[in-house]
Design a protein around this motif. Structure first.
Motif, mmCIF file in Angstrom:
data_model
loop_
_atom_site.group_PDB
_atom_site.id
_atom_site.type_symbol
_atom_site.label_atom_id
_atom_site.label_comp_id
_atom_site.label_asym_id
_atom_site.label_seq_id
_atom_site.Cartn_x
_atom_site.Cartn_y
_atom_site.Cartn_z
ATOM 1 N N THR A 134 7.926 -0.889 0.170
ATOM 2 C CA THR A 134 8.722 -0.713 1.369
ATOM 3 C C THR A 134 8.015 -1.214 2.626
ATOM 4 O OG1 THR A 134 10.049 0.878 2.631
ATOM 5 C CG2 THR A 134 7.899 1.620 1.851
ATOM 6 N N PRO A 159 11.431 5.776 1.547
ATOM 7 C CA PRO A 159 11.423 4.985 0.314
ATOM 8 C C PRO A 159 10.024 4.493 -0.039
ATOM 9 C CG PRO A 159 12.250 3.675 2.142
ATOM 10 C CD PRO A 159 12.084 5.074 2.664
ATOM 11 N N SER A 161 9.748 1.764 -2.644
ATOM 12 C CA SER A 161 9.919 0.350 -2.983
ATOM 13 C C SER A 161 11.395 -0.035 -2.937
ATOM 14 C CB SER A 161 9.353 0.061 -4.378
ATOM 15 O OG SER A 161 7.972 0.343 -4.436
ATOM 16 N N HIS A 162 11.633 -1.339 -2.929
ATOM 17 C CA HIS A 162 12.991 -1.881 -2.898
ATOM 18 C C HIS A 162 13.105 -3.020 -3.914
ATOM 19 C CE1 HIS A 162 13.360 0.185 0.999
ATOM 20 N NE2 HIS A 162 12.207 -0.376 1.315
ATOM 21 N N THR A 185 17.528 2.439 -2.311
ATOM 22 C CA THR A 185 16.084 2.573 -2.432
ATOM 23 C C THR A 185 15.607 3.186 -3.746
ATOM 24 O OG1 THR A 185 14.134 3.549 -1.413
ATOM 25 C CG2 THR A 185 16.161 4.794 -1.241
ATOM 26 N N TYR A 211 16.760 0.924 8.081
ATOM 27 C CA TYR A 211 17.257 0.958 6.696
ATOM 28 C C TYR A 211 18.614 1.654 6.689
ATOM 29 C CZ TYR A 211 17.897 2.313 1.829
ATOM 30 O OH TYR A 211 18.416 2.488 0.582
#
Length: 341
Positions: A134, A159, A161-162, A185, A211
């Motif tokens: 993230t 979050p 990671s994406h 997310t 986000y």
């Protein structure tokens, strides 16, 4: 005879030249690959309660701070992190693998922390497709990227990671812009439908992050991350965030003053205020917390030792003391060892 010797010399010269070219090409190809990583482990003891303050009778649940990672008492493992990179002239790939409790808590399966390909379309534009950590917040998953070993409430609530496509633009020497289209997310597969939008505006090391997802996984979050070199040896990091998910969310701020006493030893403090938000009349809305974390960092070659003292003070009695009675405060001492290669 002279003609034979001359021919032999030409052949030998040609052979040596071809060999040199092959070696040069091999060296060039090898330089495109890089391999790095880290391993970490720690020891932690509770100072305000028994190391085995049990929530129930099974003996399996131990008291810890309400944040991610570094949440076990006694000797414990962090994670092994292995990163392989291949860099072409304009394109490349990164495979970032993790193993261990810290990695398991962060990635949600596959042992994959990051896995993406990128394309430097121009000198100022880069496209990235895959799974990447993230852009929100001051802290990261890997302990090598954080000054403090334990993590903040802000990091733990946002979050990790994406998965998606992002575009980074270097607008000038000082300004940068990132825009992204992603899955909601912290999911590797978009099994719930819907997408998330992300953006980051940067100026001279200060970043304003956004986000939003349409499936109310996280909802909406706005985040500021930055810091300033107040002197050659003193740095002040800053983080503040607000998140809202259909009436549920959080807000908070953290400061990170860090002082480099010598080339090998630094000391830093994380001071954080964090508040859960709720439209409903529940106890969750009262769970605001003040957390102070004092961390030392001593580096010898590739090994870093981090002794850490942490005290969290909550508005409600959410912890247990040594007599297993409810209390508002919880303190612990941790010593972590991190090796980076």
């Amino acid at each position: 005879m002279k003609r034979f010797l001359l021919s032999a010399m030409v052949l030998t010269t040609s052979f040596v030249s071809a060999q040199e070219v092959t070696e040069t090409e091999t060296e060039t190809k090898e330089k495109k690959f890089s391999f790095e990583g880290s391993v970490d482990a720690y020891y932690q003891t509770n100072l305000t309660s028994s190391d085995k303050a049990i929530f129930g009778d099974d003996g399996d649940s131990f008291q810890s701070f309400g944040t991610s990672f570094a949440d076990e008492t006694g000797f414990a493992l962090g994670m092994a992190n292995i990163i392989a990179k291949y860099e072409g002239e304009k394109t490349g790939v990164v495979a970032d693998l993790v193993f261990g409790p810290r990695g398991d808590a962060a990635i949600g399966g596959y042992n994959i922390n990051q896995l993406y390909a990128y394309w430097n379309v121009t000198e100022s534009t880069t496209l990235t497709l895959g799974r990447f950590n993230t852009y929100l917040g001051y802290e990261v998953i890997s302990p090598t990227g954080n000054f403090n070993y334990s993590t903040s409430y802000l990091f733990s609530s946002g979050p990790f990671s994406h998965v998606g496509l992002k575009a980074d633009f270097a607008l000038s020497d000082d300004f940068s812009l990132m825009v992204a289209v992603m899955n909601p997310t912290d999911v590797n597969n978009n099994y719930i439908g819907g997408y998330a939008l992300g953006a980051q505006l940067g100026y001279s090391g200060q970043f304003l992050n956004f986000y939003y997802d349409d499936k109310e996984v996280l909802g909406f979050e706005i985040d500021y991350t930055g810091g300033f070199d107040l002197s050659d040896s003193f740095f002040l990091g800053l983080n503040a965030a607000y998140a809202d998910n259909d009436g549920e969310g959080f807000m908070g701020a953290a400061i990170y003053p860090q002082y480099a006493a010598t080339d090998s030893f630094s000391i830093g403090l994380r001071g954080e205020y964090f508040d859960w938000l709720s439209d409903a009349d529940t106890a969750v809305d009262d769970l605001d917390v003040m957390a102070l974390t004092l961390t030392g960092s001593y580096t010898y070659e590739s090994l870093t030792i981090k002794p850490e003292l942490r005290l969290d003070s909550n508005a409600e009695e959410v912890y247990l003391d040594s007599d297993l009675e409810s209390t508002k405060s919880f303190a612990a001492f941790t010593v972590a060892a991190i090796y980076q290669f």
